[in-house]
Structures are given as C-alpha cells and as structure tokens.
Design a protein around this motif. Structure first.
Motif, PDB file in Angstrom:
ATOM      1  N   ILE A 121       0.935   5.685  35.555  1.00  0.00           N
ATOM      2  CA  ILE A 121       0.914   4.497  36.286  1.00  0.00           C
ATOM      3  C   ILE A 121       0.631   4.313  37.821  1.00  0.00           C
ATOM      4  O   ILE A 121      -0.234   3.605  38.122  1.00  0.00           O
ATOM      5  N   TRP A 122       1.048   5.239  38.496  1.00  0.00           N
ATOM      6  CA  TRP A 122       1.140   5.328  40.144  1.00  0.00           C
ATOM      7  C   TRP A 122      -0.667   5.359  40.175  1.00  0.00           C
ATOM      8  O   TRP A 122      -1.110   4.921  41.165  1.00  0.00           O
ATOM      9  N   ASP A 123      -0.935   6.738  39.401  1.00  0.00           N
ATOM     10  CA  ASP A 123      -2.495   7.001  39.490  1.00  0.00           C
ATOM     11  C   ASP A 123      -3.444   5.721  39.294  1.00  0.00           C
ATOM     12  O   ASP A 123      -4.366   5.391  39.920  1.00  0.00           O
ATOM     13  N   GLN A 124      -3.076   4.968  38.297  1.00  0.00           N
ATOM     14  CA  GLN A 124      -3.945   3.658  37.992  1.00  0.00           C
ATOM     15  C   GLN A 124      -3.553   2.596  38.959  1.00  0.00           C
ATOM     16  O   GLN A 124      -4.606   1.791  39.115  1.00  0.00           O
ATOM     17  N   LEU A 125      -2.633   2.733  39.835  1.00  0.00           N
ATOM     18  CA  LEU A 125      -2.404   1.637  40.660  1.00  0.00           C
ATOM     19  C   LEU A 125      -3.137   2.202  42.196  1.00  0.00           C
ATOM     20  O   LEU A 125      -2.836   1.298  43.126  1.00  0.00           O
ATOM     21  N   LEU A 306       9.275   2.634  28.805  1.00  0.00           N
ATOM     22  CA  LEU A 306      10.258   1.716  29.413  1.00  0.00           C
ATOM     23  C   LEU A 306      10.802   1.925  30.848  1.00  0.00           C
ATOM     24  O   LEU A 306      10.595   1.298  31.943  1.00  0.00           O
ATOM     25  N   PRO A 307      11.578   3.145  31.264  1.00  0.00           N
ATOM     26  CA  PRO A 307      11.898   3.574  32.343  1.00  0.00           C
ATOM     27  C   PRO A 307      10.767   3.490  33.480  1.00  0.00           C
ATOM     28  O   PRO A 307      11.055   3.470  34.767  1.00  0.00           O
ATOM     29  N   ALA A 308       9.724   4.274  32.998  1.00  0.00           N
ATOM     30  CA  ALA A 308       8.573   4.386  33.956  1.00  0.00           C
ATOM     31  C   ALA A 308       7.928   3.274  34.385  1.00  0.00           C
ATOM     32  O   ALA A 308       7.783   3.001  35.478  1.00  0.00           O
ATOM     33  N   LEU A 309       7.946   2.235  33.490  1.00  0.00           N
ATOM     34  CA  LEU A 309       7.442   0.772  33.851  1.00  0.00           C
ATOM     35  C   LEU A 309       8.373  -0.050  34.749  1.00  0.00           C
ATOM     36  O   LEU A 309       8.145  -0.627  35.634  1.00  0.00           O
TER      37      LEU A 309
END
Length: 488
Positions: A121-125, A306-309
């Motif tokens: 997720i961080w990579d995509q952000l 869920l917890p990553a999100l």
C-alpha cells in the motif's frame, strides 16, 4: 567507542575506550565489553560465560545485579536491571538511525501477510518503505532481500538496527516490522521508536517457549504496554478473545485506537465474492461502505488486508487513495500460493500453515472453492523440538476439514520422526503415513480427481530439512511441479 557513548545512562562521563561489544564469550577480544544475557537454566552458566570472557581479555562486564563475581583488578563491572534491554540500546547507539514511521505488527497468524500488504500500500502511495519480517529484511526499492534474518541474539538485534539505518540512508520514511513473541520477550526491539502497532490475533502457539497462554499474551502485549509512546496508533482485532484486555491496556496508555475485524468495528469486511483471480469485497471503513476489487482470491487474505488498510488510513493517508492502492496489491508468496494444475484440472497450492489457526483457515478457504463432488487433500507434518501439544490439534483439524490426509516428515530436528507422525495420526485416523516428503507429495497428487484441491504445507524451515541435524535442501515447489509432471 567510549563507554559513556555506549551506556550514557549508566556510565556518564566514563571515557574508557571499548574495543568491541560481544555476548558470545568465545569471540571476546582484548579490551572488549562483554554483556552476559540471563540464562534460562542457572546463574552458574552466566558466571561460566563471564570467566570465559575474562580469559579472552574482556575489559568491561555488563551483567544483571543478581550475578555476583569476584572483583578483578583492571576490570570494570556494570550492573543493569535488564541486560537484554541494554543490548538493544547498545545496538541502536552503534548503528543509529531509522525511518520516521515504524509500524510493529504482532500476533499469532497473519503477520507476514499484513507486513506485505502494508508495504505494498505504501509503495502504491509513493511512500518509500522497508519491510522486516520472518523471511528477512527487504530492500525498500523491491529488489529482494537486503539482509537475511539472523538467528543469533546479537546478530538479530544488531541487524535490525543496521537495516533501519541503511534504509533510512536510502530515503525510506516508513517500515513494516514483524514482531514475534520471542523477539518482544527478548527485548530486541526495545530501542526502536515505534509510531504504530498492529495486533492480528492470539491463538495456541509457542508454548514450548512461553509455557502458558498468559505469558504468551504478556510477551505480545509488550508492544502496546511498553514500546508504543503515548498518543501513537494501536490497531486491534475486535474479534479476538484477547481484544478486551488489549483495549483496556491501550486506553489506559492513551493510545489512538482503531479496531478492525467484526461488524461494528472501525474497519470490517461486509461481504466478499471470490473468482479464480480476485475478490470483490465490500468494506465498511469508519461507517461508510466501499466496494473494491482485491486482486487476491482469498477470504482469509482479505481479512489480513484489514489491519494494513486501517493502519495506512490511521497514519494519515486518505481512504480514497488507500482503496485505490488495494486494487494493485499482489498475493503473498507461500500463502495459499498456486503452484500448478494436473491435466484433470486439479489444483495444487502451498501454504506455510504451521499453526492450528492458520491450517484451519487455509482448509476452509480450499473447501469454499470446491463443488460438492470435489475433495481437499492435505500433505503436512509437524516440526520437532517445538510445541508437541500442537500435533493432535493439527490432526483434529485435518480429520474434520480435509477429505484425504497424507502425514509426512517436516523438520524433526533431534526428535524421532515416526513419533511425531504417530502423535498427529492418533488424532487423524484417516491419514496415510508416508515419511519421505517427495513420496508423500507424489502420492497425494497422483490420486487427485478432476477439480480437487491439494494443499502442501512446506517444511517449517522454509525449505531446509535438518533430519537428525544433517541438513539438506529441498524445494517444495520443484517437488510439486515434478510430481504434477509425473502424474500427468
């Protein structure tokens, strides 16, 4: 390095120069500082190590107060309350620097998947991030392993800080940090500055080390009780039996709490529809419903998402941006990983489900994908010198959820492999006993019918079997591919 730089709180102003730092007496050199870690057996063992280190030329001895040793001329003795914590502090001072945002992930199941999804997720952000997990320390630019995980105490503690220093120099601002109960219990991350903590779940595991579930929980809860600073983020699984204990602890410490998992939590999965390549999921995120395509066809991995999100949003990312990132995520290697298919369209997967809860989850996932006439086969074993209480639990789970069971050797270490298999089979009378893994895998795949699913649980050492301490390498994926080829 001067002693006052290594231990400023204990030895302020002490300008004695230290040649090196060691916890292994056999490697001590003239002028070194030797730190003796608490022994799980006896104080005599600690004294023996100190004597050995002194013979090697140690100039400074750091020990716990309870260990009394004769005063030696020219030797400085320093008493500390917690040598393991001191070791972590020394490692941080020898290799200073870390990413600004470090998220600790702990729990029994799902840690590796959560760290993977969080970094993705961080990579995509557009956030440069590292990932420290059971597989090792990953390059922030996604070029593979930057450092391999170390098994020795000093190696692991020093490697953690060396890795954080290195990725910070490379511009990484975030780190997803997987924390086992042993790492927390041994104080290895005590000098890490955490911004957030995730608790996935707690179930039967590692009682050979902790003794009781309460001690296991206490080790896990250290992240929230001691390591997270006041006001930082705590992301908790509201559906876990230990949730209320952690919630009260986090509220008392004035942590910012986000819950996930069950209906009514801040973030939960409302519904899911899986195809062969993805999952269409409906998420409730802080009271609002969102539909998103998660490119991993797995219900339990959607739960691990869920917890990553929740953490990404809790640290400041927008819900819109995080949900867009979810559509680009990839599955985690070794977690319900598709390896191949027979000519009869039977599918073979691997999953590192070495814990009862994980094994149950992957078998339920397989059953969900099957038509009524199709069957689930599982090939697995249990490793030696670790949690013998788990073996009948695994047997009960596969007896109930699998149609065909092949019990084979995992990593028996110094135990008798047949005894381990017998302990599993006693709880699973339907199981077939085939000691050799290659024979077990071939037997399972050869007997698959059209549309069946076979789950192979790889060895606990991720590809290395140390039978009777003689190590030899086995690639589970290659064994499976060869078995499929032969079966076809």
């Amino acid at each position: 390095m001067r002693l006052c730089d290594l231990l400023p709180d204990v030895c302020p102003g002490e300008s004695l120069f230290i040649g090196g730092v060691n916890i292994f007496p056999q490697y001590v050199k003239e002028g070194d500082l030797f730190l003796v870690l608490p022994s799980r057996t006896s104080q005599a063992m600690e004294r023996e190590k100190i004597d050995w280190a002194l013979r090697g030329g140690a100039r400074v001895i750091v020990k716990r107060k309870e260990i009394e040793i004769p005063v030696s001329r020219g030797i400085l003795t320093i008493d500390v309350d917690d040598p393991r914590k001191t070791l972590s502090q020394i490692a941080a001072r020898l290799t200073p620097g870390q990413p600004k945002t470090v998220v600790g992930i702990t729990g029994t199941c799902g840690k590796t998947s959560v760290t993977s999804f969080l970094k993705q997720i961080w990579d995509q952000l557009g956030v440069k991030a590292g990932r420290f997990c059971s597989m090792g320390a990953l390059d922030p630019d996604n070029k593979g392993l930057l450092l391999k995980a170390a098994s020795r105490e000093w190696g692991m503690t020093r490697i953690m800080h060396a890795y954080m220093q290195e990725i910070a120099k490379r511009g990484a601002t975030h780190l997803a940090f997987e924390l086992s109960s042993a790492i927390l219990d041994k104080r290895r991350p005590d000098a890490v500055l955490f911004s957030a903590g995730i608790f996935t779940n707690l179930s039967f595991e590692h009682l050979n080390y902790h003794g009781t579930m309460e001690r296991y929980f206490q080790a896990k809860s250290r992240l929230f009780k001691e390591l997270l600073p006041e006001g930082s983020l705590a992301v908790l699984n509201a559906g876990d039996s230990y949730f209320q204990n952690l919630l009260e602890l986090c509220e008392k410490r004035k942590l910012h709490i986000i819950t996930f998992g069950t209906p009514g939590a801040d973030v939960f999965l409302s519904s899911i529809q899986c195809s062969s390549s993805s999952s269409r999921i409906v998420l409730s995120v802080f009271g609002k419903m969102h539909t998103v395509v998660f490119p991993v066809p797995s219900a339990f991995q959607a739960e691990n998402l869920l917890p990553a999100l929740a953490t990404s949003i809790g640290l400041g990312a927008s819900v819109h941006d995080v949900l867009n990132a979810v559509t680009c995520l990839k599955s985690v290697p070794g977690r319900f990983e598709f390896v191949g298919e027979t000519r009869h369209n039977a599918s073979v997967y691997i999953d590192f489900a070495h814990k009862p809860a994980g094994l149950k989850a992957v078998l339920l996932e397989a059953r969900r994908l099957l038509k009524p006439s199709q069957k689930v086969t599982v090939v697995f074993g249990c490793d030696g010198n670790a949690d013998p209480q788990k073996r009948p639990l695994h047997g009960e789970i596969v007896q109930r959820l699998a149609d065909r069971v092949v019990v084979t050797d995992d990593n028996p270490r110094t135990e008798d492999p047949q005894t381990i298999r017998n302990q599993i089979i006693k709880a699973c009378p339907k199981a077939i006993d085939i000691a050799r893994r290659d024979h077990a895998i071939f037997h399972a795949i050869k007997n698959l019918s059209p549309g069946d699913i076979c789950i192979v649980v790889p060895q606990a050492t991720h590809g290395e079997n140390q039978e009777r301490t003689k190590a030899f390498s086995l690639s589970e994926r290659e064994l499976i591919k060869e078995a499929i080829k032969r079966a076809n």
